[in-house]
Enzyme design. Structure first.
Site: not given
Ligand code: NI
Length: 171
Positions: A46, A51, A138
């Site tokens: 994922g 990010q 998450h």
């Molecule tokens: Ni993560």
């Protein structure tokens, strides 16, 4: 297609609340494609937009194959996702591409119903359990500036504090 650099803890963008996506532009489609490629390359199961340095509400998931080489999921893209129902509890040892080398057990609901837009702008609902449910939660956390280490308490928190400090020193 391109592999994007993955932002590592403790960079500030990982703590920001990501912005909703108002239009699935060419730019967003390219971003989602590059995120998928970056996730496969890492490899990970994922990856959320913050990010890769983009504070927008988008993540990709692909659980890959199990030990018998059976596919566990397709590539899933979630835009402006919302968890609308959850139940159960399970503990899973989580890791994160933004916090390399740390894996810890986190307890979360074992089943979720999520609503999101697909990359073609279609609204969809998905019921997920087990690893997929964990992964969705998450990644959704990343859009709210939350990291899996935030769930650790007491002794566990103390034990990872040293490792985290090492990250902070190289920022
Ligand atoms: Ni993560």
């Amino acid at each position: 297609m391109a592999i994007l650099p993955i932002i590592k803890y403790p960079k500030e963008i990982l703590r920001k609340t990501a912005e909703p996506i108002s239009e699935i532009s060419e730019e967003i489609v390219t971003l989602a494609t590059n995120m998928a490629e970056t996730m496969y390359d890492a490899p990970g199961i994922g990856l959320a937009a913050p990010q890769v340095g983009v504070s927008k509400r988008l993540f990709v998931i692909d659980l890959g194959k199990d030990e018998n080489e059976e596919k566990k999921s397709e590539l899933l893209t979630f835009i402006n996702p919302q968890i609308i129902e959850s139940r159960g509890k399970m503990k899973y040892e989580e890791g994160c591409l933004s916090i390399p080398e740390i894996r810890e057990y986190v307890e979360r609901p074992s089943w979720v119903k999520v609503k999101a837009l697909s990359i073609s702008g279609q609204e969809f609902e998905l019921e997920a359990e087990g690893l997929l449910a964990i992964c969705i939660q998450h990644e959704l956390d990343h859009l709210n500036g939350v990291l899996f280490i935030d769930y650790l308490k007491g002794l566990k928190k103390k034990l990872i504090a040293k490792k985290l400090m090492a990250f902070e020193n190289i920022k």
